[in-house]
Design a protein around this motif. Structure first.
Motif, PDB file in Angstrom:
ATOM      1  N   ARG A 197       0.856  -1.179   0.000  1.00  0.00           N
ATOM      2  CA  ARG A 197       0.000   0.000   0.000  1.00  0.00           C
ATOM      3  C   ARG A 197       0.893   1.229   0.000  1.00  0.00           C
ATOM      4  NH1 ARG A 197      -5.592  -0.019  -0.938  1.00  0.00           N
ATOM      5  NH2 ARG A 197      -6.445  -2.008  -0.207  1.00  0.00           N
ATOM      6  N   ALA A 198       0.668   2.101  -0.983  1.00  0.00           N
ATOM      7  CA  ALA A 198       1.523   3.283  -1.094  1.00  0.00           C
ATOM      8  C   ALA A 198       1.038   4.420  -0.207  1.00  0.00           C
ATOM      9  CB  ALA A 198       1.583   3.745  -2.548  1.00  0.00           C
ATOM     10  N   GLY A 199      -0.295   4.523   0.021  1.00  0.00           N
ATOM     11  CA  GLY A 199      -0.825   5.675   0.750  1.00  0.00           C
ATOM     12  C   GLY A 199      -0.702   6.939  -0.080  1.00  0.00           C
ATOM     13  N   ALA A 200      -0.887   8.057   0.546  1.00  0.00           N
ATOM     14  CA  ALA A 200      -0.792   9.347  -0.163  1.00  0.00           C
ATOM     15  C   ALA A 200       0.673   9.706  -0.405  1.00  0.00           C
ATOM     16  CB  ALA A 200      -1.484  10.437   0.643  1.00  0.00           C
ATOM     17  N   VAL A 201       1.048   9.861  -1.666  1.00  0.00           N
ATOM     18  CA  VAL A 201       2.416  10.252  -2.035  1.00  0.00           C
ATOM     19  C   VAL A 201       2.354  11.653  -2.630  1.00  0.00           C
ATOM     20  CG1 VAL A 201       4.403   9.737  -3.481  1.00  0.00           C
ATOM     21  CG2 VAL A 201       3.101   7.872  -2.440  1.00  0.00           C
ATOM     22  N   GLU A 202       3.019  12.606  -1.992  1.00  0.00           N
ATOM     23  CA  GLU A 202       2.995  13.993  -2.439  1.00  0.00           C
ATOM     24  C   GLU A 202       4.075  14.238  -3.498  1.00  0.00           C
ATOM     25  OE1 GLU A 202       0.714  15.995  -1.592  1.00  0.00           O
ATOM     26  OE2 GLU A 202      -0.172  14.787   0.004  1.00  0.00           O
ATOM     27  N   PRO A 203       3.817  15.155  -4.444  1.00  0.00           N
ATOM     28  CA  PRO A 203       4.812  15.439  -5.484  1.00  0.00           C
ATOM     29  C   PRO A 203       6.159  15.892  -4.926  1.00  0.00           C
ATOM     30  CG  PRO A 203       2.671  16.347  -6.088  1.00  0.00           C
ATOM     31  CD  PRO A 203       2.541  15.844  -4.693  1.00  0.00           C
ATOM     32  N   TYR A 204       6.142  16.653  -3.830  1.00  0.00           N
ATOM     33  CA  TYR A 204       7.411  17.141  -3.294  1.00  0.00           C
ATOM     34  C   TYR A 204       8.261  15.989  -2.735  1.00  0.00           C
ATOM     35  CZ  TYR A 204       5.680  16.726   1.522  1.00  0.00           C
ATOM     36  OH  TYR A 204       5.200  16.249   2.710  1.00  0.00           O
ATOM     37  N   GLU A 205       7.593  14.915  -2.263  1.00  0.00           N
ATOM     38  CA  GLU A 205       8.344  13.755  -1.778  1.00  0.00           C
ATOM     39  C   GLU A 205       9.085  13.070  -2.921  1.00  0.00           C
ATOM     40  OE1 GLU A 205       6.276  11.429   1.607  1.00  0.00           O
ATOM     41  OE2 GLU A 205       4.638  12.106   0.287  1.00  0.00           O
ATOM     42  N   ALA A 250      -2.527  -0.499  -9.007  1.00  0.00           N
ATOM     43  CA  ALA A 250      -3.978  -0.651  -9.156  1.00  0.00           C
ATOM     44  C   ALA A 250      -4.683   0.277  -8.187  1.00  0.00           C
ATOM     45  CB  ALA A 250      -4.397  -2.091  -8.885  1.00  0.00           C
ATOM     46  N   SER A 251      -5.748   0.911  -8.670  1.00  0.00           N
ATOM     47  CA  SER A 251      -6.604   1.729  -7.815  1.00  0.00           C
ATOM     48  C   SER A 251      -8.050   1.387  -8.139  1.00  0.00           C
ATOM     49  CB  SER A 251      -6.344   3.221  -8.038  1.00  0.00           C
ATOM     50  OG  SER A 251      -6.702   3.600  -9.359  1.00  0.00           O
ATOM     51  N   ARG A 252      -8.951   2.092  -7.514  1.00  0.00           N
ATOM     52  CA  ARG A 252     -10.370   1.778  -7.697  1.00  0.00           C
ATOM     53  C   ARG A 252     -10.798   1.930  -9.150  1.00  0.00           C
ATOM     54  NH1 ARG A 252     -11.901   5.234  -4.596  1.00  0.00           N
ATOM     55  NH2 ARG A 252     -11.996   4.024  -2.683  1.00  0.00           N
ATOM     56  N   THR A 270       0.693  10.441 -12.825  1.00  0.00           N
ATOM     57  CA  THR A 270      -0.678  10.341 -12.307  1.00  0.00           C
ATOM     58  C   THR A 270      -1.036   8.936 -11.830  1.00  0.00           C
ATOM     59  OG1 THR A 270      -1.468   9.924 -14.560  1.00  0.00           O
ATOM     60  CG2 THR A 270      -1.486  12.204 -13.790  1.00  0.00           C
ATOM     61  N   SER A 271      -0.064   8.037 -11.741  1.00  0.00           N
ATOM     62  CA  SER A 271      -0.377   6.631 -11.479  1.00  0.00           C
ATOM     63  C   SER A 271      -0.386   6.258 -10.004  1.00  0.00           C
ATOM     64  CB  SER A 271       0.616   5.731 -12.220  1.00  0.00           C
ATOM     65  OG  SER A 271       1.936   5.965 -11.768  1.00  0.00           O
ATOM     66  N   LEU A 272      -0.274   7.226  -9.097  1.00  0.00           N
ATOM     67  CA  LEU A 272      -0.246   6.908  -7.671  1.00  0.00           C
ATOM     68  C   LEU A 272      -1.350   7.654  -6.919  1.00  0.00           C
ATOM     69  CD1 LEU A 272       3.539   6.781  -6.694  1.00  0.00           C
ATOM     70  CD2 LEU A 272       1.910   4.895  -6.735  1.00  0.00           C
ATOM     71  N   PRO A 273      -2.611   7.277  -7.134  1.00  0.00           N
ATOM     72  CA  PRO A 273      -3.680   7.882  -6.335  1.00  0.00           C
ATOM     73  C   PRO A 273      -3.586   7.415  -4.884  1.00  0.00           C
ATOM     74  CG  PRO A 273      -4.552   6.096  -7.652  1.00  0.00           C
ATOM     75  CD  PRO A 273      -3.127   6.285  -8.079  1.00  0.00           C
ATOM     76  N   GLU A 274      -4.388   8.026  -4.028  1.00  0.00           N
ATOM     77  CA  GLU A 274      -4.269   7.771  -2.593  1.00  0.00           C
ATOM     78  C   GLU A 274      -4.607   6.328  -2.236  1.00  0.00           C
ATOM     79  OE1 GLU A 274      -5.999   9.768   1.505  1.00  0.00           O
ATOM     80  OE2 GLU A 274      -5.813  10.959  -0.333  1.00  0.00           O
ATOM     81  N   ASP A 275      -5.470   5.675  -3.021  1.00  0.00           N
ATOM     82  CA  ASP A 275      -5.881   4.301  -2.696  1.00  0.00           C
ATOM     83  C   ASP A 275      -5.069   3.264  -3.462  1.00  0.00           C
ATOM     84  OD1 ASP A 275      -6.894   4.934  -5.189  1.00  0.00           O
ATOM     85  OD2 ASP A 275      -8.748   3.805  -4.931  1.00  0.00           O
TER      86      ASP A 275
END
Length: 281
Positions: A197-205, A250-252, A270-275
């Motif tokens: 699970r990646a969780g929320a990944v911010e662009p600055y990270e 994979a996301s929803r 754009t491939s890392l949404p929060e879920d």
């Protein structure tokens, strides 16, 4: 690569008949349809299909399929998590007079689904059903396996085609304009070796010097902004001699797949949404 051949229409007709209902079941459905005034078009379509498939030369189909399988073979060793499914036209592998006649997760006949093909492994443990949805003009894939943990987020890869990914239930829908389904006579199924699970990944990270590091018992994944995408480097220390070949997200509502070359690949920003769930294959 694509593998066109001179009898592809005959192969499609055979797939339709092979994947369909047993003859006695089809006749009982047609008797029922004759009582419905609005079913005349469907009856005409069934009659046309029956006339066409009655002319199919099964020995020709067997030869053609064998030839295509030789052309499609890549010669690369199988990964430990890979199963090869293929269209098998010979009667020796049939489990009933009508072959596999599974509707999409239902015991009832689905008159709005047109059976296209059934692909299955030679050990009989894994089966892929492909149907056409008339109303939505889309293809419906349903993967079934005795190994339930292999079904969620499985990669389906056919020669010359872009990778597809099932959802958590082993199903997939794709617009019929996006895939030349007729020429699929074999398919590799890759089940996930590892999930994170990646969780929320911010662009600055991603843009920082350290990037984002994810870890599991079997692997570590280093993500960092690379040009207009996300560079991903995998370090695999799990069991088996074959390292992962693909990285999927994979996301929803979507999925992304990258081919790992020297343990790395680049994914869209754009491939890392929060879920998101990150998977190694």
């Amino acid at each position: 690569m694509s593998t066109p051949h001179p009898n592809i229409e005959t192969l499609e007709l055979y797939a339709l008949r092979r994947s369909g209902l047993a003859p006695e079941k089809a006749l009982s459905i047609m008797d029922h349809l004759k009582t419905c005034a609005y079913c005349s078009d469907l009856l005409d379509e069934i009659d046309d299909l029956m006339r066409e498939t009655a002319l199919v030369d099964e020995s020709l189909i067997a030869r053609e399929t064998a030839r295509i399988m030789r052309m499609a073979s890549s010669g690369t060793p199988l990964a430990r998590n890979e199963t090869i499914l293929y269209f098998m036209p010979t009667a020796d592998h049939a489990t009933s007079n009508g072959g596999f006649a599974l509707a999409a997760k239902s015991e009832e006949t689905q008159v709005d689904f047109r059976p296209i093909a059934t692909l299955y492994s030679d050990d009989g443990h894994t089966l892929l059903r492909i149907l056409h949805e008339r109303e939505n003009t889309s293809y419906f894939f349903q993967l079934m396996s005795e190994h339930n943990d292999h079904i969620p987020y499985t990669l389906l890869i056919a020669p010359g085609k872009e990778p597809l990914m099932t959802n958590a239930e082993g199903a997939l829908r794709i617009a019929d304009s996006e895939l030349d389904i007729v020429q699929i006579v074999s398919m590799s199924v890759y089940y996930a070796l590892d999930r994170m699970r990646a969780g929320a990944v911010e662009p600055y990270e991603l843009a920082s010097h350290e990037g984002v590091l994810l870890a599991s018992e079997d692997s570590t994944l280093h993500l960092r902004k690379e040009g207009e995408g996300i560079g991903a480097v995998v370090r695999w220390h799990g069991a088996g001699q074959t390292p992962p070949r693909f990285l999927g997200v994979a996301s929803r509502d979507s999925f992304t797949v990258g081919v790992l070359k020297e343990d790395s690949t680049v994914l869209p920003l754009t491939s890392l949404p929060e879920d998101a769930i990150i998977l190694l294959y």
